[in-house]
Enzyme design. Sequence first.
Site, PDB file in Angstrom:
ATOM      1  N   ASN A   1      11.582   2.787  11.224  1.00 29.02           N
ATOM      2  CA  ASN A   1      12.899   3.370  10.782  1.00 29.02           C
ATOM      3  C   ASN A   1      13.679   3.340  11.637  1.00 29.02           C
ATOM      4  O   ASN A   1      15.171   2.192  10.952  1.00 29.02           O
ATOM      5  CB  ASN A   1      12.752   4.396  10.069  1.00 29.02           C
ATOM      6  CG  ASN A   1      11.618   4.130   8.766  1.00 29.02           C
ATOM      7  OD1 ASN A   1      11.522   3.589   7.558  1.00 29.02           O
ATOM      8  ND2 ASN A   1      11.050   4.543   8.677  1.00 29.02           N
TER       9      ASN A   1
ATOM     10  N   MET B   1       9.661  14.636  13.695  1.00 28.89           N
ATOM     11  CA  MET B   1       8.316  15.836  13.182  1.00 28.89           C
ATOM     12  C   MET B   1       8.501  17.566  13.540  1.00 28.89           C
ATOM     13  O   MET B   1       7.774  17.913  13.755  1.00 28.89           O
ATOM     14  CB  MET B   1       7.235  15.647  14.544  1.00 28.89           C
ATOM     15  CG  MET B   1       6.946  13.348  14.015  1.00 28.89           C
ATOM     16  SD  MET B   1       6.387  13.747  12.203  1.00 28.89           S
ATOM     17  CE  MET B   1       5.079  14.701  11.603  1.00 28.89           C
ATOM     18  N   LYS B   2      10.092  17.733  13.385  1.00 26.89           N
ATOM     19  CA  LYS B   2      10.378  19.730  13.044  1.00 26.89           C
ATOM     20  C   LYS B   2      11.071  18.876  12.221  1.00 26.89           C
ATOM     21  O   LYS B   2      11.709  18.179  11.467  1.00 26.89           O
ATOM     22  CB  LYS B   2      11.559  19.443  14.370  1.00 26.89           C
ATOM     23  CG  LYS B   2      10.577  19.344  15.856  1.00 26.89           C
ATOM     24  CD  LYS B   2       9.354  19.914  16.573  1.00 26.89           C
ATOM     25  CE  LYS B   2      10.114  21.378  16.390  1.00 26.89           C
ATOM     26  NZ  LYS B   2       8.771  22.154  16.981  1.00 26.89           N
TER      27      LYS B   2
ATOM     28  N   ASN C   1      16.291  12.104   4.589  1.00 27.89           N
ATOM     29  CA  ASN C   1      15.097  11.459   5.542  1.00 27.89           C
ATOM     30  C   ASN C   1      14.354  10.853   4.915  1.00 27.89           C
ATOM     31  O   ASN C   1      15.355  10.935   3.455  1.00 27.89           O
ATOM     32  CB  ASN C   1      14.262  13.567   5.369  1.00 27.89           C
ATOM     33  CG  ASN C   1      13.499  12.813   6.150  1.00 27.89           C
ATOM     34  OD1 ASN C   1      12.615  12.504   7.243  1.00 27.89           O
ATOM     35  ND2 ASN C   1      11.862  13.584   6.162  1.00 27.89           N
TER      36      ASN C   1
ATOM     37  N   HIS D   1      10.183   9.714   3.673  1.00 28.94           N
ATOM     38  CA  HIS D   1       8.892  10.970   3.508  1.00 28.94           C
ATOM     39  C   HIS D   1       7.978   9.684   3.063  1.00 28.94           C
ATOM     40  O   HIS D   1       8.482   8.727   1.808  1.00 28.94           O
ATOM     41  CB  HIS D   1       9.114  11.719   2.427  1.00 28.94           C
ATOM     42  CG  HIS D   1       8.169  12.688   3.158  1.00 28.94           C
ATOM     43  ND1 HIS D   1       7.188  13.473   4.079  1.00 28.94           N
ATOM     44  CD2 HIS D   1       6.394  12.970   2.215  1.00 28.94           C
ATOM     45  CE1 HIS D   1       6.272  13.752   3.687  1.00 28.94           C
ATOM     46  NE2 HIS D   1       5.721  13.278   2.404  1.00 28.94           N
TER      47      HIS D   1
END
Length: 187
Positions: free
Chosen positions: A16, A88-89, A105, A107
């Site tokens: 991305n 990944m946080k 974000n 997903h």
Amino acid sequence: MVKKKTCVFISGQGSNLKNLISRSRDNTFPIKISLIISNNKSARGINYAKKYKIPLVLINTKNRNYELKILKKLKKFKIEFICLAGYMKIVSDKIVNKFKRKIINVHPSLLPKFKGLNTFSRVIRDNEKKTGCTVHYVNNKLDDGNILVKRSFEISPADNEKTLKQKTQAQERIAYPEAIIKIFRYL
Ligand code: GRF
């Protein structure tokens, strides 16, 4: 058009990130990637920072105050907008409150279904007929926040985790820029 100075947060492949860098070269695309932050020094996505000469900050999340370091860097680079791309946080209130409606974000599922990790195996296990991706505003909960864009596709009987990932990421490449354009259209 004055492009918004944007920071992309990554942890992995950076597909991305790559797509956003390439889209942002277009004069009419509302953002410029001014900073990349990675919490993983081995992330493949880091190579795009070098390749496109974009400043990179590596973060060690084992340090208790790592988000304060992130905030300092965001300030230093005058960042106005944040894109999480495979980061990944969970981003805490420290950052989210400073970037309300300015942090998004992507997903790999049709939220609110399948929040969290391992979406593709769960989609197959539950015999879903379709899946896709969701771009959403970020709050301090996992894969929560108002939805900006969803893109879906039909699942075929021949699909497996690998093909679902490929097909989902193809949708992400369209959905993420679409969401950014949607946010800045009226500004
Ligand atoms: C993407 O599929 C995205 O949905 C999820 O993490 C994956 C990371 O991809 N949040 P990449 O690092 O952008 O290639």
